[in-house]
Motif scaffolding. Structure first.
Motif, PDB file in Angstrom:
ATOM      1  N   ASP A 222       0.483   8.143  -3.740  1.00 56.39           N
ATOM      2  CA  ASP A 222       1.335   8.238  -2.454  1.00 56.39           C
ATOM      3  C   ASP A 222       0.341   8.636  -1.412  1.00 56.39           C
ATOM      4  OD1 ASP A 222       3.364   6.996  -3.960  1.00 56.39           O
ATOM      5  OD2 ASP A 222       4.559   8.819  -4.232  1.00 56.39           O
ATOM      6  N   ALA A 223      -0.012  10.043  -1.665  1.00 52.28           N
ATOM      7  CA  ALA A 223      -0.769  10.586  -0.539  1.00 52.28           C
ATOM      8  C   ALA A 223      -2.053   9.606   0.079  1.00 52.28           C
ATOM      9  CB  ALA A 223      -1.373  11.855  -0.821  1.00 52.28           C
ATOM     10  N   PHE A 224      -2.629   8.836  -0.794  1.00 54.37           N
ATOM     11  CA  PHE A 224      -3.875   8.255  -0.434  1.00 54.37           C
ATOM     12  C   PHE A 224      -3.277   6.899   0.137  1.00 54.37           C
ATOM     13  CE2 PHE A 224      -7.233   4.804  -1.559  1.00 54.37           C
ATOM     14  CZ  PHE A 224      -8.480   5.522  -0.662  1.00 54.37           C
ATOM     15  N   ALA A 225      -2.150   6.415  -0.568  1.00 52.58           N
ATOM     16  CA  ALA A 225      -1.858   4.919  -0.039  1.00 52.58           C
ATOM     17  C   ALA A 225      -1.289   5.080   1.626  1.00 52.58           C
ATOM     18  CB  ALA A 225      -0.642   4.497  -0.825  1.00 52.58           C
ATOM     19  N   ALA A 226      -0.763   6.392   1.812  1.00 54.81           N
ATOM     20  CA  ALA A 226      -0.287   6.741   3.229  1.00 54.81           C
ATOM     21  C   ALA A 226      -1.471   6.966   4.013  1.00 54.81           C
ATOM     22  CB  ALA A 226       0.591   7.998   3.180  1.00 54.81           C
ATOM     23  N   GLU A 227      -2.629   7.653   3.510  1.00 52.42           N
ATOM     24  CA  GLU A 227      -3.836   7.810   4.292  1.00 52.42           C
ATOM     25  C   GLU A 227      -4.323   6.273   4.725  1.00 52.42           C
ATOM     26  OE1 GLU A 227      -6.748   9.967   2.537  1.00 52.42           O
ATOM     27  OE2 GLU A 227      -5.439  11.939   2.368  1.00 52.42           O
ATOM     28  N   VAL A 228      -4.467   5.458   3.723  1.00 52.21           N
ATOM     29  CA  VAL A 228      -4.953   4.035   4.056  1.00 52.21           C
ATOM     30  C   VAL A 228      -4.194   3.369   5.089  1.00 52.21           C
ATOM     31  CG1 VAL A 228      -5.288   1.985   3.064  1.00 52.21           C
ATOM     32  CG2 VAL A 228      -6.261   3.815   1.655  1.00 52.21           C
ATOM     33  N   ARG A 229      -2.725   3.473   4.929  1.00 50.87           N
ATOM     34  CA  ARG A 229      -1.881   2.929   5.722  1.00 50.87           C
ATOM     35  C   ARG A 229      -2.288   3.336   7.194  1.00 50.87           C
ATOM     36  NH1 ARG A 229       2.372   3.920   3.619  1.00 50.87           N
ATOM     37  NH2 ARG A 229       2.960   6.096   4.750  1.00 50.87           N
TER      38      ARG A 229
END
Length: 345
Positions: A222-229
């Motif tokens: 979730d943390a990485f997906a949020a960064e990418v977004r």
């Protein structure tokens, strides 16, 4: 790269989930009678113990000798000790008596085993520097894909050393499928998802810290997906990109070796930005900038004194990859004159 280097990588690294992420770039098909080091699915714990950690480090004394007019004089230093790999006879480190060995089976396998289940399994493991450094990486079995088209595998790595170069370290990250890069999953956090335990006499009492660290892998995706977004929402114009290059790779005014090296690096980054499928799909975004710098560092930057795969893995387990990605974001924020990541609580 020499054949010996390739042989070492294939004999001392185990790569799991190759059916989903492909083979490592240093992969060689096994010959008849050889045991392959790639696994279509997860790596069995028993194989990690047998193939990589089938030996135990031992302590030895520190002795030396020198020649005098009266003959050979031998001295022993009782305040220091050596750490030896008994199956090869190599001395991995010399330390004061207070240095505490963190055995690979205990610190990298037994602690990891406490969190393995149907959702978590070993995705890679290996030895570096002749067995002086080791890691075990735990992954989710399925590849995650963000709405922006970034396919990645979140992981938690456990690493330690017998040469004193690395504390026992547990941290999260994300591996991108398109380029076999490791990216930070802690940029949008106030605190990096990392726990380090030094090789001191009191280290054995910190097992509870290890258990707390192992629970964070479920947050990494979730943390990485949020960064990418967030990064994909930040538009980067051609002018911004040129300004970033000027700050990230300044071009010396005087002609010479330094200017040539800077020009070569800038051209490589521009090629990634414009035409390389590992970066160009996100051209014009902050994520594209991050991906360009990260990809160049992994696959294009000159490596001295080590094999590239070893240098990349060492960068991941020491946390240097977090520092690399954070520095890229900070430079880009200077160019834009604003923050581009919302810090998590």
């Amino acid at each position: 790269m020499s054949r010996e280097s390739l042989t070492w990588l294939n004999q001392n690294t185990l790569i799991g989930f190759s059916a989903k992420r492909g083979t490592a770039w240093h992969y060689r098909a096994s010959h008849q009678g050889d045991e392959p080091n790639h696994y279509p699915g997860p790596i069995p714990v028993a194989d990690v113990k047998r193939r990589l950690f089938g030996w135990e480090p031992i302590e030895g004394t520190l002795e030396t000798s020198y020649l005098t007019g009266d003959g050979v004089t031998r001295l022993t230093d009782p305040t220091r000790k050596t750490i030896i790999r008994p199956d090869t006879g190599h001395i991995l480190g010399v330390f004061k008596q207070g240095f505490q060995i963190h055995e690979y089976k205990r610190w990298l396998v037994q602690h990891i085993e406490t969190i393995l289940d149907d959702e978590l399994a070993i995705g890679s493991a290996g030895l570096l520097k002749g067995g002086a450094v080791a890691w075990v990486q735990v992954e989710l079995p399925d590849t995650c894909t963000t709405p922006e088209g970034v396919a990645f595998r979140p992981f938690l790595s456990a690493a330690t050393s017998l040469d004193g170069s690395l504390s026992s370290t547990y941290q999260t990250g994300a591996q991108l499928i398109v380029c076999d890069n490791t990216l930070s999953a802690a940029l949008a956090s106030n605190n990096a998802k990392r726990v380090k335990i030094k090789h001191s006499r009191n280290s054995l009492g910190r097992v509870v810290d290890v258990r707390d660290a192992l629970g964070i892998i479920h947050q990494a995706a979730d943390a990485f997906a949020a960064e990418v977004r967030q990064l994909c929402q930040v538009e980067i114009s051609d002018a911004h990109w040129r300004s970033f290059l000027d700050q990230h790779v300044p071009l010396p005014a005087e002609h010479g070796r330094s200017r040539t090296m800077a020009q070569t690096k800038r051209h490589a980054l521009m090629h990634l930005w414009d035409r390389d499928k590992r970066v160009s799909p996100w051209r014009g975004t902050a994520f594209g900038v991050l991906q360009a710098v990260n990809t160049f560092t992994h696959h294009g930057q000159i490596v001295r004194g080590a094999v590239r795969a070893e240098r990349n893995m060492h960068r991941m387990i020491t946390g240097d990859i977090d520092d690399l990605d954070l520095a890229t974001v900070q430079t880009l924020e200077k160019v834009l004159d604003r923050s581009i990541l919302t810090k998590a609580a």
